[in-house]
Structure formats: C-alpha cells, structure tokens
Design a protein around this motif. Structure first.
Motif, short mmCIF file in Angstrom:
data_model
loop_
_atom_site.label_atom_id
_atom_site.label_comp_id
_atom_site.label_asym_id
_atom_site.label_seq_id
_atom_site.Cartn_x
_atom_site.Cartn_y
_atom_site.Cartn_z
N ASP A 1 0.83 -1.21 0.00
CA ASP A 1 0.00 0.00 0.00
C ASP A 1 0.86 1.26 0.00
N ARG A 42 -2.25 6.19 -8.53
CA ARG A 42 -2.26 4.98 -7.69
C ARG A 42 -2.13 3.69 -8.50
N SER A 68 3.09 4.60 -3.55
CA SER A 68 3.83 5.84 -3.34
C SER A 68 4.85 5.64 -2.23
N HIS A 84 -2.29 9.77 2.62
CA HIS A 84 -2.39 9.10 1.33
C HIS A 84 -3.19 7.79 1.44
#
Ligand code: NAD
Ligand code: MN
Length: 358
Positions: free
Chosen positions: A69, A271, A275, A308
């Motif tokens: 993630d 996405r 990140s 985020h």
C-alpha cells in the motif's frame, strides 16, 4: 479491520535509526486508533546489500513491493560507494519506474522550533514545494566518453516532455487550490535555459486557465531563493523542476529549523503503483550509530503516508503528537540545539499519542 501493507526500506546510515522509530510510532498509532493496523515488510536493500550482491536491491526488487500500500524509505547513501550508484540503484530505481512523479515537500515552522530567519512566524512560513520527480535534469540522459584522455567529454541532458510538465503543473494547481490561500508560484529559469524552461512557462499559462480561482505568479529560481529568505510570507505553494526544487527544498528545510524535520512524499497520484514516503535528509554519516538522529522528518513523512492511505484522522493525531513534543525543548535532538536522543523523542511522541484525549 483494514490492514495496510507497508514496505519498510531503511537503506543506509541513520536510515535504519529513523525508520525503526517511525515503525514504532506507527504501531502505537494503530493501537490507539483501533480501526486499522499495519503489516510491515522490511527490506535490507542499500549499501551493505550492494557490498554482498553487487547491486542495491535484487533484480525482482520492485516486484516484491509493487503490491504494497505504501513504501517507507530511509536513505540511500553509503560512505564506501559513489553516491550516483546508491541513488540510481535504489531511490531512483523505485521512484522512476513506479512513476512517482509528484514529490511533495511541506515546510512549516513547528512549535518550539526556531527559524534562522529573524522574526519569522509559523503563519508566515507555511509552504508546500512540489518537485517534478520523473524527468528533467534527473532523466538520466547523457554520457561520458574518452575517460582518461584529454578529449574526455560528459553531458547531462535535461529532458522535459509536455505530458510530464503539464501533469506536475496541474498537480500543483490542484494542491494550491486545496490550501486556504490558493496561491501558486511557478519557478523556472527561462531566461538562461531558453528551450525547456520556456515550454514550462507556456504550459503553466495554459494550465492556469483551468484554475481561475488560483492566484499564480512565476519566478526565476535564483530570485526565488531571495524571496524565500526576504519575503517568506508571500509564498504558499511552489512548483519547480527536479533539480531546482531539490535545491529550494533543502533551503526551505533549513529555514524551518533543520533538515532533520523535513518530510517528503513521492506520489504516484493515479495509484497505479505504491507511493513512497521518506524524510528529506540523507544518511548523515557524521552522526550514524550515535542514537541522536532526529526522527521528526520520518514521523512527519508518516503523517503524509497516513493521509495518502485515507487515514487523515490518524494522520492529524500523529502530527499533533509530534507538535506537542517539538514544543518541549527537552525533546530537541542536537541538530535543533538540544540533547535528546532518537529514543527519547520517539518515546515522547508515543506517550503523546497514548495520552491524547480525543
Ligand atoms: P545528509 O542529509 O545526510 O546530512 C547533512 C547534514 O544534516 C549532516 O550534518 C547531518 O548530520 C545532518 N542531518 C541530516 N539528517 C539529520 C537528522 N535526521 N537528524 C540530525 N541531523 C541530521 O546529507 P549529505 O551529507 O549531503 O549526504 C550524506 C549521504 O546521504 C550521501 O551519500 C547522499 O548521497 C545521501 N543522501 C540521500 C538522500 C536520500 O536517499 N533521499 C538524500 C540526501 C542525501
Ligand atoms: Mn536533495
């Protein structure tokens, strides 16, 4: 309960010290929140890995973190290995293929921290610098020939694409629009660099038409350094090239009190890839292993990671805990003029998270 899979890559030098502090704080935060948890995978990539394997990360390294993630990154840089090898072999080897083209660098004077600028207040210095993070001067275009002869020649060609420039300028306008002052400064050097920088200026003018509610101006990068020092209150959001913003953001970090507190997010806004979040500072060989690295840059980067991930409440709670701790000079590390250790600052932030009564 949602579990976020985080790839932790401490890298070298103080990277290990600040990332383990960050992991501790994030675990405490998840425990306090109760609505989510973290699963950290740790990767020992970096200079030591290079010494054993001849590369900074395994060949399939990116595949191992592609499904995470987010990435929490320490620093690439080892005293025995040339910097261009560590940087290109690890940090840029993740940023560029994962198309993390928006490098976001907030700067603010945190409570208790003194700016080297005389009389500046936290209201006057509250900036976000957006750095183009995928091309430009760090595109890697160039070469070196005839080494060892007097004919030796070398080039670094900065390469700008219309798509790359337009997307970072649009990202910066959107970010500026989301902030109270709705103010953007587009930084270039279009007097001397008369091709790509002139294209930047043109694209900025075009994109600006989509954002009639954002006030914007443009500035040459050299003049921008003076404006940051002399008129900090006239600045809010800034967008600049890879090289220019790299330099401006180190200046910004110093003006906000220390490189050790400055955070950054390397975002892939679409996405399609994870990140990456990291303190701005490097490996800091001069203080490695002494237990005095300032972990605040990593904590603040973790706040950006939480935002985020879609956990803004937890992010705000962590930022508040950090600010409660910086407000107390007993918890300043030596870079801020204090005597505190990394472990003391970390314990204080965890205590502030646990005792927050919201
Ligand atoms: P640096 O950020 O490592 O250190 C600059 C100065 O700031 C040093 O005096 C250091 O002690 C101090 N400092 C930095 N972070 C600190 C912290 N958290 N707490 C207290 N003091 C801190 O920059 P440098 O000396 O130019 O570079 C050292 C190595 O790090 C080089 O190999 C460089 O390539 C690498 N580097 C990596 C990154 C990255 O991976 N993002 C960024 C910058 C530098
Ligand atoms: Mn830098």
């Amino acid at each position: 309960m949602k579990t976020y899979r985080i790839a932790a890559i401490p890298g070298d030098g103080i990277g290990g010290e600040v990332i383990s502090a960050g992991v501790e704080v994030l675990e405490a935060l998840a425990a306090r929140d109760g609505g989510f948890s973290f699963a950290f995978d740790h990767f020992d990539w970096g200079g030591e890995y290079y010494k054993q394997h001849g590369r900074m990360m395994p060949e399939d390294g990116r595949d191992r973190i592609r499904g995470h993630d987010a990435i929490l990154f320490g620093s690439a840089g080892h005293p025995e290995i040339p910097d261009h090898i560590t940087l290109w072999g690890l940090r840029l080897a993740i940023c560029q293929p994962f198309d993390q083209y928006a490098n976001v660098r907030p700067t603010r004077i945190l409570p208790g921290i003194v700016s080297p600028l005389r009389n500046v207040t936290d209201k006057e210095l509250d900036w976000v610098i957006v750095r183009e993070n995928s091309e430009g001067e760090y595109a890697g275009v160039g070469g070196r020939v005839h080494q060892g002869s007097e004919l030796e020649a070398a080039t670094d060609v900065s390469m700008f694409t219309r798509k790359g420039v337009a997307r970072i300028i649009r990202f910066a306008f959107e970010l500026a629009r989301s902030r109270p002052r709705k103010l953007l400064t587009v930084v270039t050097k279009s007097n001397a660099q008369r091709h790509a920088m002139v294209m930047w200026d043109e694209i900025a003018r075009e994109v600006a038409e989509e954002f009639p509610d954002v006030t914007w101006d443009k500035m040459l990068v050299d003049a921008m350094t003076m404006r940051m020092v002399n008129r900090p209150e006239t600045i809010d959001t800034v967008v600049a090239t890879n090289l220019h913003a790299d330099i401006l953001s180190d200046l910004a970090a110093a003006l906000a009190g220390s490189l050790g507190i400055a955070p950054t997010a390397n975002l892939n806004p679409e996405r399609d890839y994870p990140s990456m979040f990291e303190p701005i500072h490097g490996s800091a060989f001069d203080i490695t292993g002494q237990g005095i690295a300032n972990p605040v840059g990593t904590f603040w980067s973790s706040v950006m990671m939480l935002e985020h991930l879609g956990e803004p409440v937890a992010g705000a709670r962590l930022m508040q805990a950090v600010e409660r701790v910086t407000a107390d000079p007993r918890f300043h590390t030596p870079d801020l003029g204090g005597k505190a250790t990394t472990a003391e600052v970390t314990a204080a932030v965890i205590e502030a998270i646990r005792s927050a009564n919201d």
